[in-house]
Motif scaffolding. Structure first.
Motif, PDB file in Angstrom:
ATOM      1  N   ALA A  88       0.602  -1.214   0.148  1.00 58.57           N
ATOM      2  CA  ALA A  88      -0.007  -0.399   0.033  1.00 58.57           C
ATOM      3  C   ALA A  88       0.931   1.403   0.082  1.00 58.57           C
ATOM      4  O   ALA A  88       1.790   1.383  -0.737  1.00 58.57           O
ATOM      5  N   GLU A  89       0.670   1.980   0.796  1.00 56.86           N
ATOM      6  CA  GLU A  89       1.300   3.427   0.911  1.00 56.86           C
ATOM      7  C   GLU A  89       2.742   3.577   1.600  1.00 56.86           C
ATOM      8  O   GLU A  89       3.352   4.485   1.631  1.00 56.86           O
ATOM      9  N   SER A  90       3.193   2.207   2.100  1.00 52.81           N
ATOM     10  CA  SER A  90       4.593   2.178   2.655  1.00 52.81           C
ATOM     11  C   SER A  90       5.543   2.106   1.539  1.00 52.81           C
ATOM     12  O   SER A  90       5.458   1.567   0.418  1.00 52.81           O
ATOM     13  N   ILE A  91       6.912   2.468   1.800  1.00 52.94           N
ATOM     14  CA  ILE A  91       8.030   2.357   0.957  1.00 52.94           C
ATOM     15  C   ILE A  91       8.594   1.164   1.687  1.00 52.94           C
ATOM     16  O   ILE A  91       8.289   0.981   2.981  1.00 52.94           O
ATOM     17  N   GLY A  92       9.747   0.675   1.359  1.00 48.80           N
ATOM     18  CA  GLY A  92      10.313  -0.338   1.682  1.00 48.80           C
ATOM     19  C   GLY A  92      11.625  -0.741   1.134  1.00 48.80           C
ATOM     20  O   GLY A  92      11.984  -0.079   0.112  1.00 48.80           O
ATOM     21  N   ALA A  93      12.312  -1.763   1.915  1.00 45.41           N
ATOM     22  CA  ALA A  93      13.331  -2.499   1.518  1.00 45.41           C
ATOM     23  C   ALA A  93      13.530  -3.716   1.963  1.00 45.41           C
ATOM     24  O   ALA A  93      13.075  -4.020   3.053  1.00 45.41           O
ATOM     25  N   PHE A  94      14.113  -4.962   1.137  1.00 43.97           N
ATOM     26  CA  PHE A  94      14.514  -6.118   1.776  1.00 43.97           C
ATOM     27  C   PHE A  94      15.783  -6.505   1.274  1.00 43.97           C
ATOM     28  O   PHE A  94      16.313  -6.029   0.056  1.00 43.97           O
ATOM     29  N   LEU A  95      16.458  -7.296   2.040  1.00 45.10           N
ATOM     30  CA  LEU A  95      17.823  -8.021   1.479  1.00 45.10           C
ATOM     31  C   LEU A  95      18.049  -9.417   1.987  1.00 45.10           C
ATOM     32  O   LEU A  95      17.435  -9.837   3.059  1.00 45.10           O
ATOM     33  N   THR A  96      18.367 -10.260   1.069  1.00 49.32           N
ATOM     34  CA  THR A  96      18.679 -11.406   1.412  1.00 49.32           C
ATOM     35  C   THR A  96      19.844 -11.689   2.142  1.00 49.32           C
ATOM     36  O   THR A  96      20.886 -11.270   1.933  1.00 49.32           O
ATOM     37  N   ALA A  97      19.787 -12.389   3.353  1.00 49.22           N
ATOM     38  CA  ALA A  97      20.730 -12.820   4.355  1.00 49.22           C
ATOM     39  C   ALA A  97      21.476 -13.986   4.101  1.00 49.22           C
ATOM     40  O   ALA A  97      22.682 -14.144   4.695  1.00 49.22           O
ATOM     41  N   ALA A  98      20.556 -15.025   3.774  1.00 49.77           N
ATOM     42  CA  ALA A  98      21.141 -16.315   3.761  1.00 49.77           C
ATOM     43  C   ALA A  98      20.310 -16.884   2.423  1.00 49.77           C
ATOM     44  O   ALA A  98      19.141 -16.620   2.486  1.00 49.77           O
ATOM     45  N   GLY A  99      20.691 -17.583   1.554  1.00 54.53           N
ATOM     46  CA  GLY A  99      20.277 -18.485   0.395  1.00 54.53           C
ATOM     47  C   GLY A  99      19.852 -17.532  -0.491  1.00 54.53           C
ATOM     48  O   GLY A  99      20.616 -16.437  -0.748  1.00 54.53           O
ATOM     49  N   THR A 100      18.836 -17.718  -1.433  1.00 51.59           N
ATOM     50  CA  THR A 100      18.534 -17.091  -2.470  1.00 51.59           C
ATOM     51  C   THR A 100      17.078 -16.782  -2.697  1.00 51.59           C
ATOM     52  O   THR A 100      16.481 -17.764  -2.409  1.00 51.59           O
ATOM     53  N   LEU A 101      16.737 -15.492  -3.029  1.00 46.78           N
ATOM     54  CA  LEU A 101      15.241 -15.189  -3.213  1.00 46.78           C
ATOM     55  C   LEU A 101      15.087 -14.871  -4.428  1.00 46.78           C
ATOM     56  O   LEU A 101      15.983 -14.048  -5.112  1.00 46.78           O
ATOM     57  N   ARG A 102      13.817 -14.925  -5.297  1.00 43.94           N
ATOM     58  CA  ARG A 102      13.573 -14.273  -6.579  1.00 43.94           C
ATOM     59  C   ARG A 102      12.263 -13.543  -6.228  1.00 43.94           C
ATOM     60  O   ARG A 102      11.567 -13.716  -5.356  1.00 43.94           O
TER      61      ARG A 102
END
Length: 180
Positions: A78-92
């Motif tokens: 919704a109205e939120s900005i964000g960020a994410f980062l992989t700490a272990a493994g692999t994400l798509r």
């Protein structure tokens, strides 16, 4: 499965102003580098696990464990900005490079050139703006993935979507009381 834990030991931003997407990305990067924090997350072979963290500047932050084959499904914050980062493994991350109307629709037909795909290995992440539609997946058949996420303002709602080909359908709207 959710687990309560003490706030992250990663330093918060010094500013009392609302954090920017770049500051959220910096926070998730520092948190993901905290090996003790990452190792503290209990992993469940059946479902995602999460621990709420103290994010910078009043943001909402989470440490999330992803068992093999798990994912979020299509959603936005919704109205939120964000960020994410992989700490272990692999994400798509599969995302849409298109601005969607925020309310008042149930079904949209997407053009052919809006799909974006990113593979995020350990130490890789991204920031995103408001109404960013994406899905996050751990496509591994054997390895857990762990990631750190931060949102500002704290998530007012999450809209969940289904997708069939080029058709995106709004399925539900969740509020904080639905996932906490």
């Amino acid at each position: 499965m959710s687990v309560s834990a003490p706030p992250s030991t990663a330093p918060a931003t010094a500013s009392s102003a609302a954090p920017t997407a770049a500051e959220l990305l910096d926070f998730v990067r520092r948190s993901a580098a905290d090996r003790e924090l990452i190792a503290s997350l209990p992993l469940d072979p059946e479902g995602r696990t999460w621990v709420r963290l103290a994010g910078p500047g009043g943001s909402e932050a989470w440490l999330i464990g992803w068992p093999p084959g798990s994912g979020t499904g299509w959603h936005d914050h919704a109205e939120s900005i964000g960020a994410f980062l992989t700490a272990a493994g692999t994400l798509r991350e599969n995302s849409l490079a298109v601005r969607l109307p925020t309310d008042g629709w149930k079904t949209l037909e997407l053009s052919e050139d809006v799909d974006r795909e990113r593979e995020l290995t350990r130490g890789e992440g991204r920031a995103f703006g408001r109404n960013h539609v994406h899905e996050v997946l751990n496509e591994s058949t054997a390895e857990h993935a762990i990631s750190v996420h931060a949102y500002y303002p704290p998530l007012p709602r999450i809209r969940r979507y289904s997708r069939t080909g080029e058709v995106l359908r709004l399925e539900s709207v969740e509020r904080p009381e639905d996932w906490q």
